[in-house]
Design an enzyme around this catalytic site. Structure first.
Site, PDB file in Angstrom:
ATOM      1  N   GLY A 124     -11.264   9.778   1.894  1.00 10.93           N
ATOM      2  CA  GLY A 124      -9.884   9.321   2.073  1.00 10.93           C
ATOM      3  C   GLY A 124      -9.770   7.857   2.463  1.00 10.93           C
ATOM      4  N   GLY A 126      -9.921   5.206   0.301  1.00 11.96           N
ATOM      5  CA  GLY A 126      -9.573   4.332  -0.815  1.00 11.96           C
ATOM      6  C   GLY A 126     -10.785   3.827  -1.578  1.00 11.96           C
ATOM      7  N   SER A 128     -12.586   5.924  -3.572  1.00 11.50           N
ATOM      8  CA  SER A 128     -12.792   6.895  -4.651  1.00 11.50           C
ATOM      9  C   SER A 128     -13.802   7.981  -4.332  1.00 11.50           C
ATOM     10  CB  SER A 128     -13.220   6.190  -5.941  1.00 11.50           C
ATOM     11  OG  SER A 128     -12.136   5.576  -6.511  1.00 11.50           O
ATOM     12  N   ASP A 174     -10.810   4.876 -11.515  1.00  6.32           N
ATOM     13  CA  ASP A 174     -11.828   5.380 -10.593  1.00  6.32           C
ATOM     14  C   ASP A 174     -12.899   6.199 -11.314  1.00  6.32           C
ATOM     15  OD1 ASP A 174      -9.995   4.258  -8.921  1.00  6.32           O
ATOM     16  OD2 ASP A 174      -9.296   6.138  -8.041  1.00  6.32           O
ATOM     17  N   TYR A 224       2.784   6.891  -4.353  1.00  8.16           N
ATOM     18  CA  TYR A 224       2.059   6.559  -5.584  1.00  8.16           C
ATOM     19  C   TYR A 224       2.900   6.976  -6.792  1.00  8.16           C
ATOM     20  CZ  TYR A 224      -1.907   6.125  -8.821  1.00  8.16           C
ATOM     21  OH  TYR A 224      -2.738   5.757  -9.853  1.00  8.16           O
TER      22      TYR A 224
HETATM   23  C1  GLA Z   1      -5.800   5.049  -6.940  1.00  6.80           C
HETATM   24  C2  GLA Z   1      -5.794   5.662  -8.337  1.00  6.80           C
HETATM   25  C3  GLA Z   1      -6.210   4.627  -9.386  1.00  6.80           C
HETATM   26  C4  GLA Z   1      -5.385   3.349  -9.251  1.00  6.80           C
HETATM   27  C5  GLA Z   1      -5.371   2.873  -7.799  1.00  6.80           C
HETATM   28  C6  GLA Z   1      -4.442   1.701  -7.595  1.00  6.80           C
HETATM   29  O1  GLA Z   1      -7.118   4.711  -6.578  1.00  6.80           O
HETATM   30  O2  GLA Z   1      -6.696   6.752  -8.404  1.00  6.80           O
HETATM   31  O3  GLA Z   1      -6.078   5.177 -10.684  1.00  6.80           O
HETATM   32  O4  GLA Z   1      -4.087   3.540  -9.752  1.00  6.80           O
HETATM   33  O5  GLA Z   1      -4.971   3.893  -6.906  1.00  6.80           O
HETATM   34  O6  GLA Z   1      -4.911   0.587  -8.273  1.00  6.80           O
END
Ligand code: GLA
Length: 389
Positions: A124, A126, A128, A174, A224
């Site tokens: 969590g 950011g 991935s 990601d 989002y």
């Molecule tokens: C998340 C989403 C990605 C992208 C980012 C923002 O990580 O999974 O696909 O949209 O946010 O850049």
């Protein structure tokens, strides 16, 4: 991620009488250097895989059951490939359920697996952790079934799983970087047609530093989706005057200005971020090729301000980290990375400045926010791969 300490755990949970071979796969987390909230607008992104990964140890089963134990959560899930069930708890299992369905529908799974997963990608944050888990699951299932899949197809299958099972309409960045990264490189990816270029990141005097704010605000998923909708609304508005526009990728700053009358002011600012961010990403790629780090750093800061002011996905903790980082003499630049509302920032910095930066962040961040940040230097890792199998 040293998985060896988990071998004993795997055998304790699943026994050691099976004759099936033991498989180990790993799939990296990522840090996005620049190109934020552009992927779902058919735009450009420039992420880099980390030298941190989600690892799966597994063994093929004779039936079609998947049993997966999460070492981080000390929790086991069990389900049939034929009934992955979209709503069953726990929520982390939705990733593997979705991936199993995506592969099963492509006739790539005949057998289930016994599996253990562990990770050193912060959950969590950011970076991935989700995509790395999805891609690791895909690779483990493929390897156990002696099947192969084109890595672009694999990334798309994992994205599908996240949309359908987890309910987040993420872009492709990601999963793509996780599946296709090359060690020592970042990647410039065109999210419209999925063409990409590996961009060397091998200056021994440069460091990419990641600082985790250790906060995750709850709004992250609903906001989002709201941003995605606003981008579509912006593209639809511009299209009335410029019918060739398919997505914000096709809109220039001038076209946006011309169509400003009648556009919701918030929607206008969202579009302005995406358009300027695409431009910054391409410029960053050019500067990176000639190792012009001061200009790259300035682009990072501009990206952050645009995410903070126009896209409104930052938060006080991330702003504080960027401010502190940029106040340290010699730092090239910094920005929030990933979806926002918490998680991490990325900083580009000369090697000799790293210690001073780390000290400044440690003292100032807790003074300003009463929270502790975690700091690490990111190496450009390899894409997902089978390590043993
Ligand atoms: C998340 C989403 C990605 C992208 C980012 C923002 O990580 O999974 O696909 O949209 O946010 O850049």
């Amino acid at each position: 991620m040293d998985i060896h300490k988990y071998y004993g755990e795997f055998l304790r949970r699943f026994g050691d009488s099976s004759s099936a071979k033991l498989i180990e796969v790993r799939a990296p987390g990522r840090v996005n250097l620049i190109g934020e909230h552009t992927d779902y607008n058919d735009g450009f992104v420039l992420p880099m895989a980390l030298d941190r990964a989600t690892v799966i140890l597994c063994r093929r089963r004779d039936d079609r059951t998947i049993r997966l134990y999460s070492a981080a959560l000390n929790e086991m899930v069990e389900f049939s490939v034929d009934q992955p069930v979209r709503k069953d708890p726990p929520s982390w299992s939705l990733y593997v359920r979705g991936v199993a369905e995506a592969l099963r529908d492509r006739n790539l799974i005949t057998h289930g697996i016994d599996a253990l997963t562990a990770t050193d990608v912060p959950l969590g944050g950011g970076l991935s952790s989700s995509a790395s888990f999805e891609v690791a699951c895909a690779l483990a299932l493929l390897c156990a079934n002696a099947r192969r899949m084109d890595p672009v197809e694999m990334a798309l299958a994992c994205q599908w799983a996240e949309h359908q099972y987890v309910g987040i309409s993420c872009g492709i960045m990601d999963q793509f970087i996780c599946a296709l990264a090359q060690a020592g490189h970042a990647m410039l990816l065109d999210c419209r047609n999925l063409t990409y270029r590996q961009a060397p990141l091998d200056d021994p005097d440069l460091r990419v530093v990641i600082v985790n704010s250790n906060v995750q605000h709850e709004l992250v998923h609903s906001e989002y989706q709201t941003r995605r909708n606003q981008c579509q609304a912006a593209a639809a508005h511009v299209r009335k005057k410029f019918p060739a526009v398919k997505a914000l990728r096709d809109v220039t700053a001038d076209m946006l200005e011309q169509t400003r009358p009648g556009m919701d002011p918030t929607v206008f600012r969202r579009a302005r971020h995406v358009i300027s961010e695409n431009r910054r990403t391409l410029e960053f790629a050019e500067c990176m090729a000639r190792q012009d780090w001061p200009t790259c750093g300035r682009l990072l800061c501009q990206s952050h301000y645009s995410l903070r002011d126009d896209y409104e996905v930052s938060c006080p903790e991330l702003d504080a980290l960027v401010e502190i980082a940029c106040s340290v003499a010699g730092v090239y630049g910094a920005r929030l990375t990933g979806g926002g509302f918490g998680g991490c920032i990325v900083i580009m910095v000369p090697r000799r400045v790293v210690d001073g930066l780390s000290a400044a962040l440690a003292s100032e961040y807790s003074r300003r926010t009463r929270k502790q940040a975690s700091f690490f230097i990111a190496g450009a890792g390899a894409g997902a791969r089978v390590v043993r199998g």
